[in-house]
Scaffold this motif. Structure first.
Motif, PDB file in Angstrom:
ATOM      1  N   UNK A  70      61.056  50.950 117.242  1.00  0.00           N
ATOM      2  CA  UNK A  70      60.091  52.034 116.318  1.00  0.00           C
ATOM      3  C   UNK A  70      58.973  51.395 115.770  1.00  0.00           C
ATOM      4  N   UNK A  71      59.053  50.154 115.395  1.00  0.00           N
ATOM      5  CA  UNK A  71      58.047  49.475 114.460  1.00  0.00           C
ATOM      6  C   UNK A  71      58.007  50.075 113.119  1.00  0.00           C
ATOM      7  N   UNK A  72      58.966  50.707 112.694  1.00  0.00           N
ATOM      8  CA  UNK A  72      58.814  51.158 111.349  1.00  0.00           C
ATOM      9  C   UNK A  72      60.361  51.335 110.679  1.00  0.00           C
ATOM     10  N   UNK A  73      60.474  51.461 109.283  1.00  0.00           N
ATOM     11  CA  UNK A  73      61.668  51.402 108.741  1.00  0.00           C
ATOM     12  C   UNK A  73      61.502  52.708 107.727  1.00  0.00           C
ATOM     13  N   UNK A  74      62.700  53.443 107.740  1.00  0.00           N
ATOM     14  CA  UNK A  74      62.639  54.750 106.800  1.00  0.00           C
ATOM     15  C   UNK A  74      63.700  54.478 105.818  1.00  0.00           C
ATOM     16  N   UNK A  75      64.747  53.729 106.320  1.00  0.00           N
ATOM     17  CA  UNK A  75      66.146  53.595 105.558  1.00  0.00           C
ATOM     18  C   UNK A  75      66.290  52.229 105.031  1.00  0.00           C
ATOM     19  N   UNK A  76      66.653  51.832 103.944  1.00  0.00           N
ATOM     20  CA  UNK A  76      67.283  50.673 103.518  1.00  0.00           C
ATOM     21  C   UNK A  76      68.732  50.795 102.844  1.00  0.00           C
ATOM     22  N   UNK A  77      69.461  49.791 103.282  1.00  0.00           N
ATOM     23  CA  UNK A  77      70.774  49.855 102.558  1.00  0.00           C
ATOM     24  C   UNK A  77      71.288  48.545 102.123  1.00  0.00           C
ATOM     25  N   UNK A  78      71.838  48.398 100.978  1.00  0.00           N
ATOM     26  CA  UNK A  78      71.972  47.233 100.241  1.00  0.00           C
ATOM     27  C   UNK A  78      73.460  46.820 100.436  1.00  0.00           C
ATOM     28  N   UNK A  79      73.832  45.722 101.137  1.00  0.00           N
ATOM     29  CA  UNK A  79      75.143  45.182 101.331  1.00  0.00           C
ATOM     30  C   UNK A  79      75.485  44.356 100.476  1.00  0.00           C
ATOM     31  N   UNK A  80      76.891  44.319 100.124  1.00  0.00           N
ATOM     32  CA  UNK A  80      77.355  43.396  99.157  1.00  0.00           C
ATOM     33  C   UNK A  80      76.478  42.707  98.030  1.00  0.00           C
ATOM     34  N   UNK A  81      75.622  43.908  97.721  1.00  0.00           N
ATOM     35  CA  UNK A  81      74.632  43.426  96.426  1.00  0.00           C
ATOM     36  C   UNK A  81      73.570  42.480  96.869  1.00  0.00           C
ATOM     37  N   UNK A  82      73.588  41.943  98.176  1.00  0.00           N
ATOM     38  CA  UNK A  82      72.218  41.021  98.454  1.00  0.00           C
ATOM     39  C   UNK A  82      71.571  41.196  99.760  1.00  0.00           C
ATOM     40  N   UNK A  83      72.300  41.716 100.745  1.00  0.00           N
ATOM     41  CA  UNK A  83      71.636  41.714 102.155  1.00  0.00           C
ATOM     42  C   UNK A  83      71.198  43.130 102.074  1.00  0.00           C
ATOM     43  N   UNK A  84      69.841  43.368 102.600  1.00  0.00           N
ATOM     44  CA  UNK A  84      69.149  44.532 102.710  1.00  0.00           C
ATOM     45  C   UNK A  84      68.878  44.968 104.304  1.00  0.00           C
ATOM     46  N   UNK A  85      69.420  45.896 104.813  1.00  0.00           N
ATOM     47  CA  UNK A  85      69.197  46.337 106.127  1.00  0.00           C
ATOM     48  C   UNK A  85      68.413  47.333 106.090  1.00  0.00           C
ATOM     49  N   UNK A  86      67.446  47.050 107.124  1.00  0.00           N
ATOM     50  CA  UNK A  86      66.347  48.156 107.553  1.00  0.00           C
ATOM     51  C   UNK A  86      66.703  49.034 108.723  1.00  0.00           C
ATOM     52  N   UNK A  87      66.551  50.259 108.717  1.00  0.00           N
ATOM     53  CA  UNK A  87      66.922  51.021 109.805  1.00  0.00           C
ATOM     54  C   UNK A  87      65.829  52.096 110.079  1.00  0.00           C
ATOM     55  N   UNK A  88      65.863  52.947 111.120  1.00  0.00           N
ATOM     56  CA  UNK A  88      64.762  53.847 111.297  1.00  0.00           C
ATOM     57  C   UNK A  88      65.741  55.039 111.786  1.00  0.00           C
ATOM     58  N   UNK A  89      65.883  56.256 111.123  1.00  0.00           N
ATOM     59  CA  UNK A  89      66.382  57.410 111.591  1.00  0.00           C
ATOM     60  C   UNK A  89      65.720  58.555 112.046  1.00  0.00           C
ATOM     61  N   UNK A  90      64.534  58.349 111.731  1.00  0.00           N
ATOM     62  CA  UNK A  90      63.600  59.580 112.267  1.00  0.00           C
ATOM     63  C   UNK A  90      63.644  59.888 113.845  1.00  0.00           C
ATOM     64  N   UNK A  91      63.894  59.079 114.356  1.00  0.00           N
ATOM     65  CA  UNK A  91      63.796  59.329 116.037  1.00  0.00           C
ATOM     66  C   UNK A  91      65.049  59.865 116.355  1.00  0.00           C
ATOM     67  N   UNK A  92      66.302  59.304 116.025  1.00  0.00           N
ATOM     68  CA  UNK A  92      67.654  60.028 116.053  1.00  0.00           C
ATOM     69  C   UNK A  92      67.617  61.201 115.305  1.00  0.00           C
ATOM     70  N   UNK A  93      66.857  61.575 114.109  1.00  0.00           N
ATOM     71  CA  UNK A  93      67.158  62.761 113.559  1.00  0.00           C
ATOM     72  C   UNK A  93      66.418  63.796 114.282  1.00  0.00           C
ATOM     73  N   UNK A  94      65.472  63.586 115.050  1.00  0.00           N
ATOM     74  CA  UNK A  94      64.580  64.272 115.749  1.00  0.00           C
ATOM     75  C   UNK A  94      65.470  64.835 117.168  1.00  0.00           C
ATOM     76  N   UNK A  95      66.229  63.784 117.891  1.00  0.00           N
ATOM     77  CA  UNK A  95      66.817  64.333 118.961  1.00  0.00           C
ATOM     78  C   UNK A  95      68.169  64.797 118.414  1.00  0.00           C
ATOM     79  N   UNK A  96      68.524  64.586 117.518  1.00  0.00           N
ATOM     80  CA  UNK A  96      69.879  65.236 116.915  1.00  0.00           C
ATOM     81  C   UNK A  96      69.444  66.764 116.692  1.00  0.00           C
ATOM     82  N   UNK A  97      68.360  66.872 116.114  1.00  0.00           N
ATOM     83  CA  UNK A  97      67.628  68.462 115.899  1.00  0.00           C
ATOM     84  C   UNK A  97      67.646  69.183 117.122  1.00  0.00           C
TER      85      UNK A  97
END
Ligand code: NDP
Length: 286
Positions: free
Chosen positions: A88-115
């Motif tokens: 997608x070339x864009x990140x709308x969600x960040x999650x911190x793992x074990x207090x040091x690793x940040x994961x970037x995700x995009x849930x916009x597209x899957x959110x649209x399809x889910x709807x």
């Protein structure tokens, strides 16, 4: 601010941010599942925004949503990036793992399809017209292609539609089409992915592409029908939707990433649409 971090704290970062409904949605999820978490909105200055998001995580923030105009600009913060965010070339969600690793995700597209799936309005092989070639359009193309739909993309500035269709051509059937050639085609779903609605405008599409059975979806949302929805209704469609379902579904996928629980989307949409939305423009400033 200090007390906030006693709970698991999440936030949405943007500029502007006062209009965001994400806190209402996530705080409703927390109530539904009895979670001791808090979700706030943070107005992020365009200067030093990466440093300020990092600061949020250093203070104990567990996850964040990123909105305009930062979605394409937070890649360098992430230690890992999901495939769908990369595509997608864009990140709308960040999650911190074990207090040091940040994961970037995009849930916009899957959110649209889910709807679309939840509304039971999409099928494989459907011809979907996307009007607009900005970030929102870019975010929904890959999940729709992967699902098996044929995508047609048009835009006021046609060259941008051409560039997008080239970029995604390896993932499925996608082509760009000029506004004036639209009436040569028949579409099952027409998606308004332009920002025209923000200024009470609509994209200039020929009205004869709208039929009774055409599903018309405005990604923009407001409490009353948007101008695009009114336009589509006027020209015969009896299936028009706004973007509230997409908004709640993308939030649900972020919540799932953070809590491993997929929340009740239908209940949340009901809550949002029934509730007289309190004018709560309070946000922290970073
Ligand atoms: P961008 O600024 O990235 O892109 C804007 C797009 O709209 C461009 O293609 C632009 O065309 C087009 N546009 C703007 N004004 C007009 C107009 N008057 N007539 C025709 N086309 C126009 O915005 P985004 O892609 O991020 O957002 C688009 C919409 O999607 C917004 O309304 C936003 O609120 C909504 N959205 C909804 C979400 C949800 O969860 N429901 C999630 C994300 C976005 P050009 O290239 O010619 O300038």
């Amino acid at each position: 601010m200090n007390n906030l971090y006693e709970k698991k704290i999440y936030a949405v970062f943007g500029n502007p941010i006062s209009h965001s409904k994400s806190p209402e949605i996530h705080n409703f999820f927390y109530k539904l599942y009895n979670l001791n978490q808090k979700y706030i909105k943070i107005h992020l200055s365009k200067k030093n925004f990466l440093k300020n998001i990092s600061f949020f995580f250093k203070r104990g923030g567990k996850g964040a949503n990123i909105t305009l105009p930062f979605k394409e600009k937070v890649f360098s913060l992430c230690h890992e990036i999901t495939n769908r965010a990369k595509i997608a070339g864009s990140i709308n969600t960040l999650k911190l793992f074990e207090n040091e690793t940040i994961l970037g995700d995009n849930t916009d597209g899957i959110g649209f399809l889910s709807d679309l799936l939840l509304k039971k309005i999409v099928k494989r092989k459907f011809n979907i017209l996307i009007i607009g070639a900005g970030g929102a359009a870019r975010g929904i193309i890959y999940p729709l292609l992967k699902f098996g739909c044929n995508i047609f993309i048009t835009n006021r500035t046609f060259n941008k539609a051409k560039i997008l269709s080239k970029e995604f051509q390896n993932f499925g059937n996608i082509e760009s089409i000029t506004l004036k050639n639209l009436n040569q085609m028949k579409f099952n779903i027409i998606v308004n992915a332009t920002s025209a609605g923000i200024f009470n405008n609509i994209p200039l599409i020929p009205e004869n592409i709208i039929r009774k059975e055409t599903i018309c979806y405005d990604m923009f949302y407001k409490e009353k029908n948007t101008n695009f929805m009114k336009f589509c209704k006027n020209f015969g469609s009896n299936k028009v939707f706004n973007g509230i379902g997409m908004l709640v579904n993308q939030a649900a996928h972020s919540f799932f990433l953070w809590n491993n629980i997929f929340p009740n989307v239908k209940k949340t949409i009901k809550f949002l649409t029934k509730k007289k939305i309190k004018k709560n423009n309070k946000s922290l400033k970073y």
